[in-house]
Design a protein around this motif. Structure first.
Motif, PDB file in Angstrom:
ATOM      1  N   LEU A 111       0.890  -1.345  -0.078  1.00  0.00           N
ATOM      2  CA  LEU A 111      -0.216   0.524   0.110  1.00  0.00           C
ATOM      3  C   LEU A 111       0.395   0.930  -0.077  1.00  0.00           C
ATOM      4  N   ASN A 112       2.313   1.325   0.705  1.00  0.00           N
ATOM      5  CA  ASN A 112       2.889   2.162   0.828  1.00  0.00           C
ATOM      6  C   ASN A 112       3.453   2.719  -0.069  1.00  0.00           C
ATOM      7  N   SER A 113       3.599   1.378  -1.397  1.00  0.00           N
ATOM      8  CA  SER A 113       4.491   2.072  -2.350  1.00  0.00           C
ATOM      9  C   SER A 113       3.650   2.483  -3.885  1.00  0.00           C
ATOM     10  N   LEU A 114       2.364   2.438  -3.372  1.00  0.00           N
ATOM     11  CA  LEU A 114       1.166   2.552  -4.567  1.00  0.00           C
ATOM     12  C   LEU A 114       0.791   3.816  -5.050  1.00  0.00           C
ATOM     13  N   LYS A 115       1.122   3.617  -6.418  1.00  0.00           N
ATOM     14  CA  LYS A 115       1.454   5.180  -7.238  1.00  0.00           C
ATOM     15  C   LYS A 115      -0.272   5.245  -7.933  1.00  0.00           C
ATOM     16  N   VAL A 116      -0.930   6.383  -8.527  1.00  0.00           N
ATOM     17  CA  VAL A 116      -1.930   6.515  -9.380  1.00  0.00           C
ATOM     18  C   VAL A 116      -1.580   7.165 -10.489  1.00  0.00           C
ATOM     19  N   LYS A 171       1.549   9.876  -5.084  1.00  0.00           N
ATOM     20  CA  LYS A 171       2.285   9.883  -4.473  1.00  0.00           C
ATOM     21  C   LYS A 171       3.843  10.737  -4.869  1.00  0.00           C
ATOM     22  N   LYS A 193      -4.220   4.916   1.280  1.00  0.00           N
ATOM     23  CA  LYS A 193      -3.227   5.513   2.508  1.00  0.00           C
ATOM     24  C   LYS A 193      -3.851   5.436   4.139  1.00  0.00           C
ATOM     25  N   GLU A 251      -3.255   2.171   5.209  1.00  0.00           N
ATOM     26  CA  GLU A 251      -1.598   1.255   5.673  1.00  0.00           C
ATOM     27  C   GLU A 251      -1.025   1.707   7.341  1.00  0.00           C
TER      28      GLU A 251
END
Lengths: 339, 339
Positions: free
Chosen positions: A218-223, A339, B212, B215
């Motif tokens: 989740l921390n790594s997620l980018k849109v 992000k 987020k 997370e």
């Protein structure tokens, strides 16, 4: 008596009756999932009741979360000597290569007896093919035929069939979740499948490490691509520091796909020598199988995967480039990074 | 014609027929969930078909994720003048206080006409009570009675009923998920409920901010009491920094409960002036309602909540002390902290 698969069930009975007294291999795909293992377990038990002996084979071991249905079944990982002369019954395999490259090579000379599947891309590669692409799961097809034929479905068989349906419908959430799916599940519960027990085994048995790994994902997620794509990555460091194993990422990609407005969700996982990519879409028009194919993978229109020898950052670049083409966006251009 | 609730359905028909031409209030509990809103929407539409006019009332607004079933219904938040003389039909309320403290006070003089519910702790507080504690959801009871009576169930009504069942069974995962539940859902799909559309609305429409926030919650998780309890907290800072709203924590506590070996999962959320606590257990023996009651809350044996004026750290101490007693562990002693 039910009438779920009138075109298949009588033929299926004949195919199985012809095997009485023989031994067959029930083979599923590599990296088996709930529908694959569920189909193998259920078909094994149904066949034995019809006087057919069975060896179950997969290129990869049964995931931990599915052992509750599999542990009583005769799973045999890649014991080629035992099976090289036996006829093959494929379950949940769109083509004969899904059983894994090595297995596929070694069993190329075996008789391809039956092909029982629900993938729309199925190539009808066996002597007799039972392919119902409108079914939510291979287990739906197997359960429906068994019920049509009045075959006994004991509690563990019902549990295996229910597991396949529950997992391949994404907990009764995908478009193939029809009235018939619920009707069959109602009967499977009467036969002894316990939804709460099965759900607990599948979804409520998280090692603490899996939640810490999910936190990293989740921390790594980018849109990107104007909100249409959400992707995240897990590195070797993430797996090591959370003390997680690879199979624990099952389902993570759905978080990326679930974001409002996102058309394609992606996870890239750095394995020891390869990088694994998985793509999910809500809409079949996205044809993520075609995107995955550009990088040596494949799958369904809404769910596809690949395994790459590129580095994680190289794959990130290449995969996003291919994904971008789906949206008619200039090569590699990322419109917005949240992000 | 079905026969799901033979003891209730004929009486239910009589109760509703007696209301023809009148206007009633269909009232649900405060902080409404899928089964509450689903019941209100479905009952409203069923009643209107029987010539009864309806106002829907809740102390709190309908959550965003449920607007897809609610937006066509006459929901009216706390317009007391309009409803103070109307008879009340309670849905999904174990007792008359569940409608919220203020609402409860203001409507104390209204006629408590019907009570339609599935909570085992229901106090039968209305003139006529339809309480089926073996049902998975109030929507299961409503759907079953409507089907028994041969009442028309249009697509939106079916969708509302399915939503209540899907949410209150935890996506067909809780113990009350019976053969009958699937049987009813099969019929609701035939009536026009679309499982994929509903599932997308409920679970696949995550604002990025919610992931987020998740997370942060996962990051805060601790395991204690010898692995039997997993809890996490969200502070005002977490909500602010992720730009999340309170209702987005729906379902988070299930992550804590899902950890292998964990008997009780907990989330504590710092609101503006209060702290909200939610407890979940797999096993009804945990009686988390009793634990919550010690701190002014309540609920079911497996799912309970509370709202406290203590600070977050004070509540953490007090709640863990009460939880500890459940395991016969010395007051406040935390045996192991994983993180």
């Amino acid at each position: 008596m039910s009438d779920y698969f009138p075109d298949f069930s009588p033929r299926f009975r004949k195919s199985i009756e012809a095997l009485s007294g023989k031994t067959v291999v029930v083979i599923g795909h590599a990296r088996p999932d709930g529908d694959c293992i569920g189909s193998q377990v259920a078909l094994t038990r149904l066949l034995r009741n019809q006087g057919v002996e069975v060896v179950c084979v997969n290129a990869d071991p049964c995931p931990q979360s599915l052992l509750f249905i599999a542990e009583e079944s005769p799973f045999d990982v890649l014991n080629f000597e035992r099976i090289e002369a036996l006829p093959l019954i494929f379950v949940d395999c769109a083509d004969e290569l899904r059983i894994g490259p090595e297995t596929s090579k070694r069993l190329a000379g075996n008789e391809f007896l039956l092909n029982i599947d629900h993938h729309i891309s199925n190539t009808n590669y066996a002597s007799t093919n039972f392919v119902s692409s409108s079914s939510s799961a291979t287990c739906e097809l197997l359960a429906g035929m068994a019920l049509d034929l009045g075959w006994e479905i004991d509690a563990l068989t019902a549990e295996a069939l229910y597991t396949g349906i529950m997992t391949d419908t994404g907990r009764f959430g995908y478009v193939a979740t029809s009235s018939q799916v619920f009707d069959i599940c109602s009967t499977l519960v009467k036969c002894g499948a316990e939804p709460a027990k099965i759900s607990n085994n599948l979804y409520e048995n998280n090692p603490f490490s899996r939640l810490k790994l999910l936190e990293r994902y989740l921390n790594s997620l980018k849109v990107c691509f104007d909100g249409k794509v959400c992707y995240g990555v897990l590195t070797q460091k993430d797996f090591a520091e959370t003390q997680s194993v690879y199979e624990q990422t099952e389902g993570f990609v759905d978080y990326a796909r679930s974001v409002v407005g996102v058309e394609i969700g992606i996870i890239m996982e750095e394995r020891k020598t390869t990088v694994k990519g998985s793509l999910r879409a809500e809409n079949a028009q996205m044809r993520v199988d075609q995107i995955a194919a550009k990088l040596g993978g494949g799958g369904h229109a809404c769910a596809a995967g690949l395994s790459s020898n590129l580095s994680l950052s190289e794959l990130e670049t290449s995969l996003l480039e291919e994904v971008g083409k789906r949206f008619d966006i200039r090569k590699g251009e990322i419109i917005s990074d949240v992000k």
